[in-house]
Every structure is written in structure tokens, then in C-alpha cells.
Design a protein around this motif. Structure first.
Motif, mmCIF file in Angstrom:
data_model
loop_
_atom_site.group_PDB
_atom_site.id
_atom_site.type_symbol
_atom_site.label_atom_id
_atom_site.label_comp_id
_atom_site.label_asym_id
_atom_site.label_seq_id
_atom_site.Cartn_x
_atom_site.Cartn_y
_atom_site.Cartn_z
ATOM 1 N N GLY A 111 0.763 -1.318 -0.032
ATOM 2 C CA GLY A 111 -0.056 0.022 -0.321
ATOM 3 C C GLY A 111 0.705 1.593 0.079
ATOM 4 O O GLY A 111 0.064 2.588 -0.724
ATOM 5 N N VAL A 114 2.169 2.250 -3.234
ATOM 6 C CA VAL A 114 1.650 2.118 -4.799
ATOM 7 C C VAL A 114 1.045 3.790 -4.112
ATOM 8 O O VAL A 114 0.542 4.226 -5.458
ATOM 9 C CB VAL A 114 -0.205 1.530 -4.055
ATOM 10 N N THR A 118 1.951 6.579 -7.571
ATOM 11 C CA THR A 118 0.473 7.270 -8.033
ATOM 12 C C THR A 118 0.892 8.688 -7.451
ATOM 13 O O THR A 118 0.199 9.465 -8.066
ATOM 14 C CB THR A 118 -0.795 6.301 -7.665
ATOM 15 N N LYS A 139 2.379 11.622 0.669
ATOM 16 C CA LYS A 139 0.896 12.081 1.917
ATOM 17 C C LYS A 139 0.194 11.292 2.878
ATOM 18 O O LYS A 139 -0.933 11.271 3.108
ATOM 19 C CB LYS A 139 -0.396 12.062 0.854
ATOM 20 N N LEU A 170 -10.385 11.911 3.019
ATOM 21 C CA LEU A 170 -10.807 11.401 1.903
ATOM 22 C C LEU A 170 -11.210 9.398 2.138
ATOM 23 O O LEU A 170 -12.296 8.947 2.192
ATOM 24 C CB LEU A 170 -10.566 11.290 1.261
ATOM 25 N N LEU A 178 -15.733 1.525 -0.231
ATOM 26 C CA LEU A 178 -15.222 0.869 -1.240
ATOM 27 C C LEU A 178 -15.009 -0.017 -1.170
ATOM 28 O O LEU A 178 -14.374 -1.094 -2.115
ATOM 29 C CB LEU A 178 -13.780 1.884 -0.923
ATOM 30 N N CYS B 92 -6.850 11.896 -5.041
ATOM 31 C CA CYS B 92 -8.276 10.589 -4.878
ATOM 32 C C CYS B 92 -7.675 8.908 -5.833
ATOM 33 O O CYS B 92 -8.177 7.972 -4.941
ATOM 34 C CB CYS B 92 -9.399 10.692 -5.723
ATOM 35 N N SER B 94 -4.551 7.871 -6.184
ATOM 36 C CA SER B 94 -4.084 7.150 -5.400
ATOM 37 C C SER B 94 -4.619 6.849 -3.687
ATOM 38 O O SER B 94 -3.874 5.992 -3.060
ATOM 39 C CB SER B 94 -2.647 8.639 -5.207
ATOM 40 N N THR B 95 -5.523 7.470 -3.427
ATOM 41 C CA THR B 95 -5.938 6.757 -2.343
ATOM 42 C C THR B 95 -6.885 6.021 -2.536
ATOM 43 O O THR B 95 -6.248 5.324 -1.387
ATOM 44 C CB THR B 95 -6.845 8.943 -1.016
ATOM 45 N N ALA B 96 -7.455 6.106 -3.719
ATOM 46 C CA ALA B 96 -8.124 4.742 -3.859
ATOM 47 C C ALA B 96 -7.126 3.661 -3.504
ATOM 48 O O ALA B 96 -7.467 2.613 -3.621
ATOM 49 C CB ALA B 96 -9.551 4.983 -4.349
ATOM 50 N N ALA B 97 -6.259 3.542 -4.588
ATOM 51 C CA ALA B 97 -5.602 2.211 -4.960
ATOM 52 C C ALA B 97 -5.016 1.280 -4.077
ATOM 53 O O ALA B 97 -4.696 0.767 -3.733
ATOM 54 C CB ALA B 97 -4.718 3.138 -6.293
ATOM 55 N N SER B 98 -3.597 3.239 -3.424
ATOM 56 C CA SER B 98 -3.664 2.424 -1.918
ATOM 57 C C SER B 98 -4.818 1.578 -1.379
ATOM 58 O O SER B 98 -3.817 0.725 -0.727
ATOM 59 C CB SER B 98 -2.989 3.472 -1.090
#
Lengths: 245, 125
Positions: A111, A114, A118, A139, A170, A178, B92, B94-98
Motif C-alpha cells: 500500500g 502504490v 501513483t 501524503k 477522503l 469502497l 483521489c 492514489s488514495t483509493a488505489a492504496s
């Protein structure tokens, strides 16, 4: 006409503290009540509601953020003992679930990777500046760690702090829906995801879902900080080789 | 309750001290968390009922303690507006993917080790 800047110097220290604390507690309390009322609406997030309300009050009254924070620091200071207190559910989980620790370590590392890759590359691909990209990369780490990393790789620490807090909000809004959509069934997985992607605010949300999720979020919060501190400088260096900047 | 707060603050200070002496890049409270976890694994009796109660209280209200720092986001809005497309998209996605990758890897690990140690079953909220 809007009122001129409210002269905070007129207040004594105890009044400043009471004012800042009240301005923090009241909208948070209201946020909790709204969340209870609108069960299931993820936007009814107490942190988001409180932050927006406080920002609006400060903008309207002309009180500076610095003055507000001087008053609200009692609430802020409880963050320290609360973070240490994560040790109690964490030790409990480690004792009971030793054999799932290896999986937890691998998933936190994945995690963290990624998130950094990204975050860094998406900003660049979409035409953002290198400074914003380098501020975005760390972040997911907890705010003080993220700021330190940003400083080291040519990002802007205050921007990184903002990204870290927004990422946390978020996560706390989206994590439940999710992961249910992704058919994740284990509370430990929920907790690790919330702590890795959303650090402290994500961890706070995980505790609302389930004690075990909270404990694993605390573990992820700590270890992701370490992983991100190692990964981000490396990735920024690799990226600079490719882009030649 | 007083003793519980004393224990937590002492560990926060030890963590802070270690961070400064050894210049470890982890914040003091996180160091304190790892140290206290170690102590509790070594001597489980250190977690008295009072400590457990205070810890539960603090961690269940943890979101509140982020609000003063969170309100600082408003200070950065001007700069965010200038590059808002790359910023909001990266944040958005990057946070969701992580979240997805972390949860999927853990779920796979748990499925693989099924039966060894079952986590708490997921019921309703």
C-alpha cells in the motif's frame, strides 16, 4: 458590511483557550449528531463538517487561523497521548493474531508503494509541477513524518500536511463503501487499508468501524510512516533520472 | 485515570527523547506507541483496567483531536486552486488505489492462512 477583524487581544488567555476549544468542540459535536441522523451518508463526516465550519467562522469574523489554533491547542495536544494509547489495542491484536502479522507487513508495504508511486507520477502526468508532485508523494504517511519527507525531497511541507489531512478525510469518507464494493471481508484488512492510506484520521475512522480494525490501523499508521520515509526519496530520485530534472 | 494519563505521557516523552537523541525520523508519540506495545507484550499486566479504559476513550475520540490541525487546510486553498486538476485527481486515485491494494493483499494473506487464526467475524455494525 462584514465586521472588521475581531480583536483577539481583547481576550485573556483563558478566554482564548475557551473560545478555540468551543469553536472546535461545537461543530464536531454537531457533525456527530448529523452523522447519526443521516446514517449511511458518507459525506456526513464529523471532521469534514468541523473543518468546514471552523474555516467559515474564521473567514467571516476575520480571526486568523494562528489565533484560533493558539486557543484550540488543548484539543490538539491530546493527539500525543491518543497516539501512544494505540499501543493497548495493538498489543492485544499482536498477541492474539501473531500468524497474520506477516501478511499485514506485506500489505502495508504494498500500500505504501502504490500510494507513493501513483501520487508522484499522476501529478506529473497531469501537468502538475515537480514541487506539487514531491509534496503529494509522502501524503499517506502521518502528518509530521510526511512533512519531514517532503522537506527532504524538495516538496513544500505545509502543502504536504494539507494533502495528508485531505487524504485522511477522503479515507474516512470512502473506506467502508469502497472495500465493501471490493468484497473485502476481514476487519484486519479494513484497518490496514485505512491506516496505510489515511494515517491518523483513517485510523480514527477504523476505530468507529471495529476495535480490531482500529488496532491494525494503528499498526499500519506506524509502519507506513517508516516505509514511506524510505520509499519516497528513492522514487523521487528515480523520477528525476527519467525526467532529467 | 491519572495513572493511565501519566503512563501515556511518559511514553510520549520517552519517544520524543529517543527521537531527538538518535535522530530517528519517527515522531515521538509513534515511537512511544511502539515502545509501549513492546512493554505490553513483555508484561501484559501493565495494561490495568484504568489504562485500558482511558485508551479506549482516547482512541474512540481520536478524530476530534485532528480538527484543529485540519482547519489549517484553508490556509493552503489558494495554492491548491492553481493546480487543482492534478492535485484532486492524484489525491483521489492514489488514495483509493492504496486502500484497495492494501486490503486485497491482506485479504489474500488471510484467505491463505484460513483456520490458523480467525479474525473477528464481520457482523452488522
Amino acid at each position: 458590511m462584514l465586521p472588521a477583524a475581531f480583536p483577539m487581544q481583547w481576550l485573556h488567555l483563558s478566554e482564548t483557550l475557551a473560545f478555540g476549544t468551543l469553536l472546535t468542540l461545537a461543530p464536531y459535536q454537531a457533525g456527530l449528531a448529523i452523522q447519526r441522523k443521516l446514517r449511511g451518508n458518507p459525506l456526513a463526516n464529523p471532521v469534514l463538517i468541523a473543518v468546514l465550519t471552523i474555516s467559515a467562522v474564521l473567514l467571516f469574523t476575520g480571526i486568523s487561523y494562528r489565533e484560533y489554533f493558539a486557543g484550540a491547542r488543548i484539543v490538539h495536544l491530546l493527539l500525543g497521548p491518543a497516539t501512544v494509547a494505540l499501543a493497548i489495542p495493538l498489543a492485544d491484536s499482536v498477541k492474539r493474531l501473531r500468524s497474520s502479522l506477516k501478511g499485514a507487513l506485506v500489505s502495508i508495504a504494498a500500500g505504501a508503494l502504490v500510494s507513493a508511486v501513483t501520487g508522484l507520477w499522476l501529478v506529473r502526468l497531469l501537468g502538475g509541477s515537480a514541487q506539487v508532485a514531491n509534496s503529494m508523494a509522502p501524503k499517506a504517511a502521518t502528518t509530521p513524518i510526511a512533512m519531514g519527507i517532503a522537506q527532504g525531497v524538495g516538496g513544500e511541507p505545509s502543502l504536504t500536511a494539507t494533502f495528508a489531512i485531505l487524504a485522511g478525510i477522503l479515507v474516512s469518507i470512502t473506506v467502508e463503501h469502497l472495500l465493501r464494493w471490493a468484497q473485502v471481508k476481514d476487519w484486519r484488512a479494513y484497518g490496514l487499508a485505512a491506516g496505510t492510506a489515511g494515517s491518523g484520521i483513517g485510523t480514527a475512522r477504523a476505530f468507529h468501524l471495529n476495535q480490531q480494525a482500529g488496532a491494525f490501523a494503528g499498526l499500519a499508521l506506524g509502519l507506513n510512516g517508516l516505509a514511506t520515509a524510505i520509499l519516497v526519496p528513492l522514487l523521487v530520485w528515480l523520477t528525476s533520472l527519467v525526467t532529467g530534472r | 485515570m491519572i495513572r493511565a494519563f501519566f503512563l501515556l505521557i511518559v511514553f510520549e516523552m520517552i519517544g520524543d527523547g529517543l527521537r531527538q537523541w538518535l535522530s530517528i525520523p519517527l515522531p515521538g508519540p509513534l515511537m512511544g506507541m511502539f515502545l509501549l506495545t513492546g512493554l505490553l507484550l513483555w508484561k501484559p499486566n501493565a495494561a490495568t483496567d484504568g489504562v485500558t479504559r482511558v485508551a479506549r476513550g482516547l482512541t474512540s475520540q481520536m478524530a476530534l483531536f485532528f480538527v484543529p490541525a485540519g482547519a489549517g487546510v484553508m490556509m493552503e486553498m489558494g495554492r491548491i486552486r492553481k493546480e487543482w486538476i492534478p492535485i484532486s485527481a492524484a489525491l483521489c486515485v492514489s488514495t483509493a488505489a492504496s486502500m484497495l491494494v492494501t486490503a486485497w493483499v491482506m485479504q489474500k494473506a488471510v484467505d491463505g492462512a484460513a483456520g490458523n487464526d480467525a479474525g473477528e467475524p464481520m457482523g452488522g455494525e
